[in-house]
Write a protein that holds these residues in place. Structure first.
Motif, PDB file in Angstrom:
ATOM      1  N   MET A 152       0.814  -1.207   0.000  1.00 26.07           N
ATOM      2  CA  MET A 152       0.000   0.000   0.000  1.00 26.07           C
ATOM      3  C   MET A 152       0.854   1.266   0.000  1.00 26.07           C
TER       4      MET A 152
ATOM      5  N   ASN B 182      -7.209   6.663  -4.966  1.00 21.75           N
ATOM      6  CA  ASN B 182      -7.848   5.979  -3.854  1.00 21.75           C
ATOM      7  C   ASN B 182      -7.525   4.481  -3.865  1.00 21.75           C
ATOM      8  N   LYS B 183      -6.369   4.143  -3.291  1.00 19.98           N
ATOM      9  CA  LYS B 183      -5.873   2.769  -3.298  1.00 19.98           C
ATOM     10  C   LYS B 183      -6.878   1.789  -2.684  1.00 19.98           C
ATOM     11  N   ASN B 184      -7.477   2.135  -1.554  1.00 19.89           N
ATOM     12  CA  ASN B 184      -8.405   1.234  -0.876  1.00 19.89           C
ATOM     13  C   ASN B 184      -9.589   0.884  -1.756  1.00 19.89           C
TER      14      ASN B 184
ATOM     15  N   THR C  92      -8.573  -1.427  -4.793  1.00 21.38           N
ATOM     16  CA  THR C  92      -8.168  -2.806  -4.523  1.00 21.38           C
ATOM     17  C   THR C  92      -9.298  -3.591  -3.871  1.00 21.38           C
ATOM     18  N   ALA C  93     -10.433  -2.947  -3.587  1.00 21.62           N
ATOM     19  CA  ALA C  93     -11.566  -3.637  -2.963  1.00 21.62           C
ATOM     20  C   ALA C  93     -12.047  -4.768  -3.863  1.00 21.62           C
TER      21      ALA C  93
ATOM     22  N   GLU D  37     -17.838  -2.910  -1.100  1.00 20.87           N
ATOM     23  CA  GLU D  37     -16.615  -2.344  -0.515  1.00 20.87           C
ATOM     24  C   GLU D  37     -16.069  -1.219  -1.379  1.00 20.87           C
TER      25      GLU D  37
ATOM     26  N   ALA E  28     -15.639   2.577  -0.204  1.00 24.08           N
ATOM     27  CA  ALA E  28     -14.314   3.197  -0.124  1.00 24.08           C
ATOM     28  C   ALA E  28     -14.202   4.420  -1.034  1.00 24.08           C
TER      29      ALA E  28
ATOM     30  N   THR F 179     -11.325  -6.860  -9.135  1.00 21.43           N
ATOM     31  CA  THR F 179     -11.422  -5.592  -8.418  1.00 21.43           C
ATOM     32  C   THR F 179     -12.434  -4.754  -9.207  1.00 21.43           C
TER      33      THR F 179
END
Lengths: 104, 156
Positions: free
Chosen positions: B26, B37-39, B42-43, B48, B52, B102
């Motif tokens: 991360m 927005n990495k989160n 990768t959800a 999710e 996020a 993803t």
């Protein structure tokens, strides 16, 4: 630079239509090289920003699931012939490119 | 130590390593680009990813959102998608592909003056829905469109 981007912006009846094509492999990082069986590292555009006369008109965040050689089209209010349009992208490896053009 | 206990210790260890690896992963893109927005990207599930990216997984289905995408995509690697809505005060349009590993594909932030009308092309691994989430006046609205994929776009 600016060899990776093709952009066309056209103003009509107070609305400007912007269409852009970017040359980029857009590797997701989940695809395997068929010969070696190894994963091809992720390499994709994460951010695309377009400005009209210095003011931001769109800001995109992208994943690797956007197609190879991405296409983007959008519309904004205002803009007239010969106004400046600028588009820039940045990928996950830190590379990027930008282009300046004029509304037609 | 019985065999069972040993196994437990081993499992704990490997879990810790996994968590560390995820944390290290991360850090790298974040350093390159703070805004991405990495989160959210990768959800692994649609809910999710929406939570996020938009702060809340609950969306109201809306008929005012039009998704233009083919009913049948011959090539899943290039599926043209357009999202248009008549709503006013749209802040962002989020595009998700339900069946991708993803699901989050793109977020378009639209400042005032930019019309809620965007087009791009996405990859689709298999047949499923394309989901558009529109954030307007602080509320979330969504629409779906099924696309049948005959050749997958992920994994070559």
């Amino acid at each position: 630079m600016a060899k990776t981007i093709k952009i066309r912006a056209k103003a009509k009846n107070g609305i400007t239509v912007v269409k852009a094509l970017i040359t980029h492999p857009m590797e997701t990082g989940m695809r395997k090289n068929k010969k070696t069986g190894k994963l091809i590292p992720a390499h994709f555009i994460q951010e695309v920003v377009c400005k009209h006369n210095g003011k931001e008109v769109i800001n995109c965040e992208w994943a690797g699931s956007v197609s190879k050689n991405p296409y983007l089209a959008f519309k904004f209010e205002g803009g007239k012939k010969d106004d400046a349009i600028e588009l820039a992208w940045k990928d996950n490896t830190g590379n990027g490119d930008s282009i300046s053009a004029k509304i037609r | 130590m019985s065999l069972n206990e040993k196994r437990r210790v081993f499992l704990k260890g490997s879990l810790a390593v996994g968590a560390l690896g995820a944390a290290a992963g991360m850090l790298t893109p974040g350093a390159v680009l703070a805004a991405w927005n990495k989160n959210a990207f990768t959800a692994k599930s649609v809910d999710e990813a929406i939570a996020a990216s938009n702060g809340n997984p609950v969306t109201t289905p809306s008929k005012d959102i039009t998704i233009k995408a083919p009913d049948i995509a011959e090539n899943g690697a290039v599926v043209p998608v357009s999202v248009v809505t008549k709503m006013k005060g749209v802040d962002s349009i989020t595009l998700l592909v339900e069946k991708n590993s993803t699901p989050l594909s793109a977020i378009f932030h639209l400042p005032k003056g930019t019309l809620p009308d965007v087009s791009t092309r996405v990859k689709m691994g298999k047949t499923g829905d394309v989901i558009a989430v529109v954030k307007a006046n602080g509320k979330l609205y969504s629409a779906r469109k099924g696309v049948k994929v005959t050749i997958g776009g992920c994994g070559g």
